[in-house]
Write a protein that holds these residues in place. Structure first.
Motif: not given
Length: 371
Positions: A296-302, A327-332, A367-371
């Protein structure tokens, strides 16, 4: 009879007549996909059984043929309904009422419900109100509505995934079925729908009722449900990278929308959640997260509210300062066969101009992620 399916051509425009609030304009969609046209007409020199096919090369040429009926589909949020005085929809649809925007309504769910029910405030018996019978809040509100003077109450039609209704739309042996005006008509199997997820089957039942109420032929309704691919920012597949699916569900701005999104997924999930909190109780997602979400990755004021309420429900919990970082964290943390889902449950205005803007940023980052 043949039909022509008109392409979607949305017109977004502020409607000050419906909503005097300048920062919350209604989005009016000029619908050119919902109504389908007959493409054949008789020639004067032919008998009754012979017809000439008329083909249209554009929406405009069809419209100019006088065989085209235009309609407008409005999404009317409680923000707009708060301000209406004479707005009267020919066909109104209530899909559900769940807690949302409670920060606007003094943390009162009853006040929010009252705002949503204003959709039917000016409707007359010649109009139609369609509602989700499976929603207990709506069932009670419809019961109260039908106690009013019959001259001020619209025709009420229900749809249900759970019950075979005496009148309305329902599932019968996994087939979408209409029972109206003494007729029962099977439309199509729910596995034939272009959109996946049980909640979308309910949405399809509502659409079928709308179509029948608007005079659309069942053949056109069936074709539309089979072919409609969905809308941008609502469970939109962005990319498959390294066997991982990236799904943009930025339109999910409340808890129930996220719940349905998670319900529709059959793979392990990395969930990006958060934004501007609207008085959410994130604990309503607890069971879904425990069963399906390992990261679970949280963002923003919440972020603080999410951390406090459900931060321990996933195996891994992270916080990100930007959506790109999320997004980068999710890929990892994603593995082949899993799904990264942006489904925020929150408004976007702490970090973005709109949920559409948030969805675009997510897609760009993916779309900027690399494999």
């Amino acid at each position: 009879m043949s039909n022509i399916t008109l392409p979607i051509s949305p017109s977004f425009k502020s409607c000050p007549y419906l909503c005097p609030c300048p920062d919350a304009p209604i989005k009016a969609f000029k619908t050119k996909v919902f109504i389908q046209l007959p493409m054949k007409r008789k020639r004067d020199d032919e008998d009754d059984d012979s017809q000439e096919t008329i083909e249209y090369d554009s929406v405009d040429s069809a419209a100019n043929s006088n065989m085209y009926r235009e309609c407008y589909s409005h999404y009317d949020s409680s923000f707009q309904l708060d301000h209406i005085s004479s707005f009267r929809p020919d066909i109104g649809v209530l899909l559900n009422i769940t807690p949302d925007h409670l920060n606007r309504y003094k943390n009162s769910f009853d006040l929010y419900v009252a705002a949503k029910m204003k959709l039917a405030m000016n409707q007359l018996p010649s109009d139609v109100l369609i509602y989700n019978y499976d929603d207990a809040v709506l069932r009670e509100q419809i019961r109260l509505l039908q106690q009013q003077d019959a001259e001020t109450v619209p025709r009420v039609l229900a749809y249900s995934l759970e019950e075979r209704l005496q009148e309305g739309a329902f599932l019968q042996d996994d087939v979408l079925t209409l029972r109206l005006d003494g007729r029962t008509d099977a439309l199509l199997g729910w596995h034939e729908l272009a959109l996946r997820g049980r909640h979308n089957c309910g949405n399809a039942l509502a659409v079928a009722l709308c179509g029948r109420a608007a005079g659309v032929a069942d053949t056109a309704i069936i074709e539309g449900l089979r072919s409609f691919p969905g809308v941008e920012h609502r469970l939109e597949q962005v990319r498959v990278l390294g066997g991982v699916r990236y799904i943009n569900d930025s339109k999910a701005t409340n808890i129930k929308a996220v719940w349905f999104a998670l319900q529709s997924l059959k793979t392990p999930v990395i969930l990006i959640l958060g934004g501007r909190d609207k008085g959410n109780d994130y604990r309503e997602l607890s069971d879904q997260i425990k069963n399906k979400v390992h990261t679970l990755i949280a963002i923003g004021e919440a972020k603080e509210a999410i951390r406090t309420q459900i931060g321990r429900d996933a195996l891994y919990y992270f916080e990100a300062d930007t959506l790109e970082e999320a997004v980068r964290l999710s890929q990892k943390h994603a593995r082949k066969g899993e799904t990264v889902l942006l489904s925020p449950a929150c408004a976007s205005f702490d970090m973005f101009d709109s949920y559409e803007h948030r969805g675009q940023v997510f897609k760009q980052a993916v779309h900027q992620l690399e494999a």
